[in-house]
Enzyme design. Structure first.
Site, PDB file in Angstrom:
ATOM      1  N   SER A  58     -46.072  -9.385  29.404  1.00 16.46           N
ATOM      2  CA  SER A  58     -45.871  -7.836  28.818  1.00 16.46           C
ATOM      3  C   SER A  58     -47.238  -7.127  29.082  1.00 16.46           C
ATOM      4  CB  SER A  58     -45.464  -7.955  27.537  1.00 16.46           C
ATOM      5  OG  SER A  58     -45.571  -7.004  26.724  1.00 16.46           O
ATOM      6  N   TYR A  83     -46.880 -10.489  18.631  1.00 13.38           N
ATOM      7  CA  TYR A  83     -45.943 -10.642  20.185  1.00 13.38           C
ATOM      8  C   TYR A  83     -46.926 -10.718  21.222  1.00 13.38           C
ATOM      9  CZ  TYR A  83     -43.188  -8.840  23.903  1.00 13.38           C
ATOM     10  OH  TYR A  83     -42.475  -8.644  24.954  1.00 13.38           O
TER      11      TYR A  83
END
Length: 328
Positions: free
Chosen positions: A132, A157
Site C-alpha cells: 500500500s 495498517y
C-alpha cells in the site's frame, strides 16, 4: 497457470480474476466474505466473476475461509497445487486499524506468513503481495519512490503492510520464491468498496445526504483506476515468472494526484448534483497526500496507467447507476 487469489471476491480481486481468465489461466479464489463491508457485495462480485469464467471456458474454484487458519490454507495448497499466488486479502483501512490494531496484525502479518509457509511447502515459486502507498506515511518528498525510506508509518495498517514486504523478502532470500510487492495507490472504479471515498461520495450525493469532508479540501490522493491496477498486476506476474531469482517493490499509481476539492467537483459534474458537505477535522492516521513515482514500474514492468480521473469516475457513476442492486 493455476493462480490462487486471496481476497478474490473483493473489488480488485474480482476484476483481476476476470482479466486472468481472458489470458487463459484457471483461478482459485480464497475469501472469507467478512463483514468489514456487506458480504452481499462480495458475493455479487463472485457471481459476476463466475459468469465470466464460464464464458471464457476457464475453471474457477471458490475456497471460503480465513487466511489466518493455517490448516485451511495448507489444505488448499496441498490439494490444488497452485502455480502462483496473488495475495490481495487484508484487513483494510487506515482508520479502523487504529481502533483494532491486533486484528490487523493477525490478518496482515500472520495471514501473509501462513500463505508463504504453504507456498514454501509445495514449491510455489511465484508470489505477488499487495502492499500500500500508506507505507510512505507523511513523506515530505514527492512523488514517492520505492527507494524512499518508509520507516515512519502513521497507522497500524501501514505498519503491517511494511511488515509484509519485509517478510516477503525473507522468504525470497531463504526459499527462492520470486516475489513482487505492489504498492497500490487509492484504487477506484466499478465494484469499489462502499466504504471508500469515491463510492461513498457518489452514493451520498445521489441520495441527497451530506458527505464527510475532512480538512480544508487541500489533501490529495493519487487515484488509480482499477483497469490500470489490474494491468500492472498482470505485468508483475509476468516479471516474476522467469528463470531468474527476483524480488522487488513497485509502485502502481496514477501518478496524478487529485485534491479533495477537485474530486468532489468531478463527482458533482458526473452526477449533475451538488454535494452537501459535512465539514470535519482531519483524522488520525490520514496522510496529507499520496503521489506515486512510477518510473521504476514503467521501465521494469512496462506499467503505464492510461485512465484520467474524469473518465474513471464517469465509468464508476455509470456502473453505479446501472447496477440492479445499489451498494449499501
Amino acid at each position: 497457470m493455476r493462480i490462487l487469489i486471496t481476497g478474490g471476491a473483493g473489488f480488485i480481486g474480482s476484476h483481476l480474476a476476470e482479466r486472468l481468465f481472458l489470458c487463459g489461466h484457471d483461478i482459485i479464489i480464497v475469501d472469507n466474505f467478512n463483514d468489514f463491508y456487506s458480504p452481499a457485495v462480495k458475493r455479487r462480485n463472485f457471481t459476476e466473476t463466475a459468469g465470466n469464467a464460464a464464458a471464457c471456458g476457464r475453471r474457477l474454484l471458490l475456497c471460503e475461509g480465513d487466511i489466518r487458519d493455517e490448516e485451511f490454507i495448507r489444505a488448499i495448497f496441498t490439494q490444488e497445487l497452485p502455480d502462483a499466488v496473488i495475495h490481495l486479502a487484508a484487513a483494510a483501512g487506515v482508520r479502523p486499524s487504529i481502533d483494532n490494531p491486533l486484528l490487523y496484525e493477525e490478518v496482515n502479518v500472520r495471514g501473509t506468513m501462513n500463505l508463504l509457509e504453504a507456498a514454501k511447502a509445495i514449491g510455489v515459486r511465484l508470489f505477488l503481495f499487495a502492499s500500500s502507498s500508506s507505507v510512505y506515511g507523511n513523506n515530505p518528498k514527492v512523488p514517492f519512490a520505492e527507494a524512499d525510506p518508509v520507516d515512519n508509518p502513521i497507522s497500524p495498517y501501514a505498519a503491517t503492510k511494511k511488515a509484509g514486504e519485509l517478510i516477503c523478502h525473507t522468504y525470497h532470500h531463504l526459499y527462492d520464491i520470486n516475489i513482487a510487492c505492489l504498492r497500490f495507490f487509492t484504487v477506484y472504479g466499478p465494484r469499489q468498496r462502499p466504504d471508500l471515498a469515491i463510492s461513498k461520495f457518489v452514493r451520498l450525493i445521489e441520495q441527497g445526504k451530506p458527505i464527510p469532508f475532512y480538512g480544508d479540501g487541500s489533501t490529495s490522493r493519487d487515484y488509480t483506476y482499477i483497469g490500470d491496477i489490474v494491468a500492472g498486476i498482470e505485468k508483475a506476474l509476468q516479471w516474476v515468472n522467469t528463470g531468474e531469482k527476483r524480488y522487488d517493490i513497485f509502485n502502481l499509481g496514477g501518478s496524478s494526484p487529485v485534491a479533495l476539492n477537485r474530486l468532489v467537483k468531478i463527482i458533482e459534474h458526473q452526477l449533475g448534483k451538488k454535494a452537501v458537505l459535512e465539514c470535519l477535522p482531519m483524522q488520525a492516521g490520514d496522510v496529507e497526500r499520496t503521489f506515486a513515482n512510477i518510473e521504476k514500474s514503467s521501465s521494469v514492468l512496462g506499467y503505464k496507467p492510461v485512465t484520467p480521473i474524469e473518465e474513471g469516475i464517469a465509468n464508476f457513476v455509470r456502473w453505479y447507476q446501472d447496477s440492479e442492486q445499489p451498494l449499501p
